[in-house]
Design an enzyme around this catalytic site. Structure first.
Site, short mmCIF file in Angstrom:
data_model
loop_
_atom_site.label_atom_id
_atom_site.label_comp_id
_atom_site.label_asym_id
_atom_site.label_seq_id
_atom_site.Cartn_x
_atom_site.Cartn_y
_atom_site.Cartn_z
N ARG A 2 -7.65 -1.43 -6.37
CA ARG A 2 -7.96 -2.80 -5.94
C ARG A 2 -9.10 -3.41 -6.75
O ARG A 2 -9.07 -4.60 -7.08
CB ARG A 2 -8.27 -2.79 -4.44
CG ARG A 2 -7.05 -2.47 -3.60
CD ARG A 2 -7.37 -1.86 -2.23
NE ARG A 2 -6.19 -1.17 -1.76
CZ ARG A 2 -5.22 -1.76 -1.06
NH1 ARG A 2 -5.33 -3.02 -0.70
NH2 ARG A 2 -4.16 -1.07 -0.69
N ASP B 192 -0.36 -0.81 -4.86
CA ASP B 192 -1.66 -0.29 -5.31
C ASP B 192 -1.56 1.09 -5.93
O ASP B 192 -2.41 1.49 -6.71
CB ASP B 192 -2.68 -0.29 -4.16
CG ASP B 192 -2.40 0.76 -3.09
OD1 ASP B 192 -1.23 1.16 -2.93
OD2 ASP B 192 -3.36 1.15 -2.39
N ASN B 193 -0.55 1.86 -5.57
CA ASN B 193 -0.30 3.19 -6.15
C ASN B 193 1.00 3.71 -5.56
O ASN B 193 1.63 3.04 -4.73
CB ASN B 193 -1.46 4.16 -5.86
CG ASN B 193 -1.93 4.19 -4.42
OD1 ASN B 193 -3.04 3.76 -4.12
ND2 ASN B 193 -1.10 4.67 -3.51
N LYS C 103 -6.07 -5.65 3.85
CA LYS C 103 -6.99 -4.56 3.55
C LYS C 103 -7.90 -4.92 2.37
O LYS C 103 -7.44 -5.43 1.35
CB LYS C 103 -6.16 -3.31 3.22
CG LYS C 103 -6.94 -2.12 2.71
CD LYS C 103 -6.00 -0.96 2.49
CE LYS C 103 -6.65 0.18 1.73
NZ LYS C 103 -5.74 1.33 1.54
N CYS D 272 -6.67 3.97 -3.49
CA CYS D 272 -6.91 2.62 -2.96
C CYS D 272 -8.02 1.82 -3.63
O CYS D 272 -7.77 0.80 -4.27
CB CYS D 272 -7.19 2.71 -1.46
SG CYS D 272 -5.89 3.50 -0.52
N LYS E 36 0.86 9.79 -5.45
CA LYS E 36 -0.46 9.20 -5.24
C LYS E 36 -1.57 10.18 -5.62
O LYS E 36 -1.46 11.37 -5.35
CB LYS E 36 -0.59 8.78 -3.77
CG LYS E 36 -1.93 8.21 -3.38
CD LYS E 36 -1.94 7.81 -1.92
CE LYS E 36 -3.30 7.28 -1.49
NZ LYS E 36 -3.30 6.80 -0.08
N SER F 143 -8.66 1.25 4.81
CA SER F 143 -7.31 1.67 5.22
C SER F 143 -7.23 1.76 6.75
O SER F 143 -8.20 2.12 7.42
CB SER F 143 -6.97 3.03 4.62
OG SER F 143 -6.96 2.97 3.21
N HIS G 111 1.34 2.30 3.96
CA HIS G 111 0.36 3.34 4.26
C HIS G 111 0.54 3.79 5.71
O HIS G 111 0.86 2.99 6.59
CB HIS G 111 -1.05 2.75 4.06
CG HIS G 111 -2.16 3.74 3.92
ND1 HIS G 111 -2.54 4.58 4.95
CD2 HIS G 111 -2.98 4.02 2.88
CE1 HIS G 111 -3.56 5.33 4.54
NE2 HIS G 111 -3.84 5.01 3.28
N ASP H 269 0.85 -1.20 0.00
CA ASP H 269 0.00 0.00 0.00
C ASP H 269 0.88 1.25 0.00
O ASP H 269 1.76 1.40 0.87
CB ASP H 269 -0.88 -0.03 1.25
CG ASP H 269 -2.12 0.85 1.14
OD1 ASP H 269 -2.12 1.77 0.31
OD2 ASP H 269 -3.08 0.61 1.89
N ASP H 270 0.66 2.15 -0.95
CA ASP H 270 1.40 3.42 -1.02
C ASP H 270 2.90 3.22 -1.14
O ASP H 270 3.69 4.05 -0.65
CB ASP H 270 1.09 4.30 0.21
CG ASP H 270 -0.32 4.85 0.21
OD1 ASP H 270 -1.09 4.56 -0.72
OD2 ASP H 270 -0.67 5.58 1.16
N HIS I 196 -11.25 -2.70 1.33
CA HIS I 196 -11.59 -1.38 0.80
C HIS I 196 -12.40 -1.43 -0.48
O HIS I 196 -12.31 -0.54 -1.35
CB HIS I 196 -10.35 -0.52 0.61
CG HIS I 196 -10.60 0.93 0.91
ND1 HIS I 196 -9.60 1.86 1.03
CD2 HIS I 196 -11.76 1.62 1.13
CE1 HIS I 196 -10.11 3.05 1.31
NE2 HIS I 196 -11.44 2.92 1.37
#
Length: 536
Positions: free
Chosen positions: A80, A293-294, A129, A76, A324, A154, A243, A36-37, A131
């Site tokens: 996904r 994811d990004n 996660k 996010c 992001k 998140s 994240h 994540d991130d 989301h």
């Protein structure tokens, strides 16, 4: 017709073998690890200055590293949703993030990768996660996963007793009445972050300090159960790292960069642990795919990841972040590694233009299953790239707005070979608080990434190069929009209702599963008190 020569028969047999890997090897196991991130430069294999990822670097050395790999969106939920459907948000309906009060989620008429693989005989598990909606049948237990363990969104979207490191810092969950509650901008203080096992909340608030260990433990347990059953498995492991809030083991690091590095090391160790577990159940039977994811959340300053060379200089000169939520390279170019001993060549670097969209059709093909009918897909079966037979990916790749500028989910940037065209630009909030305002470009800004990876200077509209490539870009953009407009498009329900908030005990402050200070206030696997209320 004459009889084919023995040599021709041999060549045909080899070609048939190459085109049907499943027939020769059976159904492989799949592990998709989604960070994540995470920044492209957060892997030492990508960026020499990064020293905290020895296990990921080993994964790269023993498998394939993708250097032109992109998330399908740069925030996010849309990212996904696209990974699990193989379709952009403009098709699957998920164009921005869901909230803790969201009634809806990934539209129910969209078919997930887990649903396809379960139908093909796979044991399916999601850990981490989600989301993509937690209320009613949007919960992962109803989206194709036999087992779920994780948080519904998140981990900054609920208070905890172990709040970790964030910018600005957030307080722990309140333990008493409303008078003790402290309101903080950008902090969730009313409802604690829940931890689910299947449809049951097993802990609220989550203990973030041991969440990574819990994920590793549950992943190993799922792999063991699936192996014991004799069925192939698909594990979707969506990490909390990187994240915010970041949690690190004691002692406290000396600086924010040390905090980020310690958290990065923890993620790296977790991935190494999963790899060892997978190898122990038959090395060569499992494809492990790691990606993000990004890009990094730049407004978190030194608690955000490393972009590497993808700094989006044109935007940064005008204010705002180019990471992001944006369609600059830093927002969607993510690290990606694939490991499958005996099938994926070791020490291989791919320059193919690929995306998280490709995970769905590739795994479906390797499982010997069929894509869902009556819809179009943005992803490709890239197994020829994985096996080293080709290094050709997308001819055209689309990048949707993910919150920085324009309408959510709208296709505002297009990649064609080495050229990247922006019809809309904008910057997300940067560390200094600046935001880059939206600008529309007609004709589009075009960058040649082969010569300008920092996206600093667009081609001169009057130049021969610009005039030569513009017709192909305009044609590809028009065809892409037409293809989406004529597809079977879903619409996500983004309505909100406080009653949809996951809460294991509404009588307790912050929805705690037990009164603060009780014997069960700190939970581990052996003393866990399971809340029986189903939050559906």
């Amino acid at each position: 017709m004459g009889t084919p020569s023995p040599w021709a028969v041999l060549v045909l047999a080899v070609l048939l073998g190459l085109s049907a890997p499943r027939a020769a090897y059976g159904q492989p196991n799949f592990i998709v690890i989604l960070a994540d991130d995470v920044g492209w430069g957060d892997l030492g294999a990508n960026w020499a200055e990064t020293k905290e990822t020895p296990h990921l670097d080993e994964l790269a050395a023993e498998g394939m590293r993708f250097v032109d790999f992109h998330s399908a969106a740069s925030t996010c939920s849309p990212s996904r949703a696209s990974l699990l459907t193989g379709r952009l948000g403009a098709r699957n309906g998920v164009t921005h993030n869901f909230a803790i009060t969201s009634v809806g989620g990934l539209p129910l008429n969209e078919t997930t990768l887990a649903e396809v693989l379960r139908e093909a005989g796979y044991s399916t598990g999601a850990i981490g996660k989600w989301h993509l909606g937690h209320h009613g049948r949007h919960h992962p237990s109803f989206r194709g996963f036999d087992y779920y363990f994780g948080i519904p969104y998140s981990h900054d979207m609920g208070c905890t007793d172990t709040p970790g490191y964030n910018l600005p810092p957030c307080p722990p969950c309140p333990r008493h009445g409303a008078a003790a509650r402290v309101a903080r901008k950008d902090c969730y203080t009313e409802v604690a972050l829940p931890l689910f096992e299947n449809v049951t909340i097993v802990q609220q608030p989550v203990n973030l300090s041991n969440l990574a260990a819990r994920y590793a433990e549950e992943a190993a347990r799922f792999i063991q159960r699936a192996s014991d059953s004799g069925r192939p498995f698909f594990l979707y492991l969506a990490l909390a790292h990187m994240h915010v809030p970041l949690g690190v083991p004691p002692p406290p690091p000396a600086s924010s960069r040390d905090i980020y590095g310690a958290s990065l090391s923890e993620m790296d160790a977790l991935v190494g642990q999963i790899k060892r577990v997978a190898d122990s159940h038959g090395k060569g039977n499992t494809l492990l795919w790691f990606t993000g994811d990004n890009g990094p959340w730049a407004q978190k300053c030194e608690l955000a990841g490393c972009l590497g060379p993808f700094v989006g200089a044109w935007q940064r000169q005008r204010g705002g972040s180019s990471a992001k939520q944006t369609t600059w390279e830093g927002g969607h170019r993510v690290p990606a590694l694939a490991y499958w001993p005996g099938r994926i060549p070791a020490k291989r670097t791919s320059h193919a233009l690929l995306s998280t969209l490709d995970i769905f059709p590739t795994l479906v093909a390797l499982a010997g299953a069929a894509l869902p009918p009556n819809r179009r897909f943005d992803g490709l079966d890239v197994s020829p790239v994985l096996f080293g037979w080709s290094d050709v990916g997308h001819k055209v790749l689309l990048h949707p707005n993910s919150g920085a500028a324009g309408k959510d989910g709208e296709i505002e940037t297009l990649r064609l070979a080495q050229y990247k065209a922006f019809y809309t630009t904008g910057g997300a909030m940067a560390c200094d608080g600046s935001i880059g305002s939206a600008e529309h470009h007609q004709p589009p800004l075009i960058f040649n990434l082969d010569h300008d990876i920092q996206e600093q200077e667009p081609l001169d509209v009057a130049s021969r190069e610009y005039q030569a490539v513009l017709p192909a870009i305009s044609r590809a953009y028009g065809q892409a929009l037409e293809d989406i407009a004529t597809d079977n498009i879903s619409v996500a329900d983004y309505s909100k209702d406080p009653a949809a908030t996951p809460c294991c005990n509404a009588q307790h402050v912050a929805c705690r599963c037990q009164a603060p200070g009780s014997h069960a206030a700190v939970l581990d696997r052996h003393t866990e008190v399971r809340a029986m209320q189903l939050c559906l």
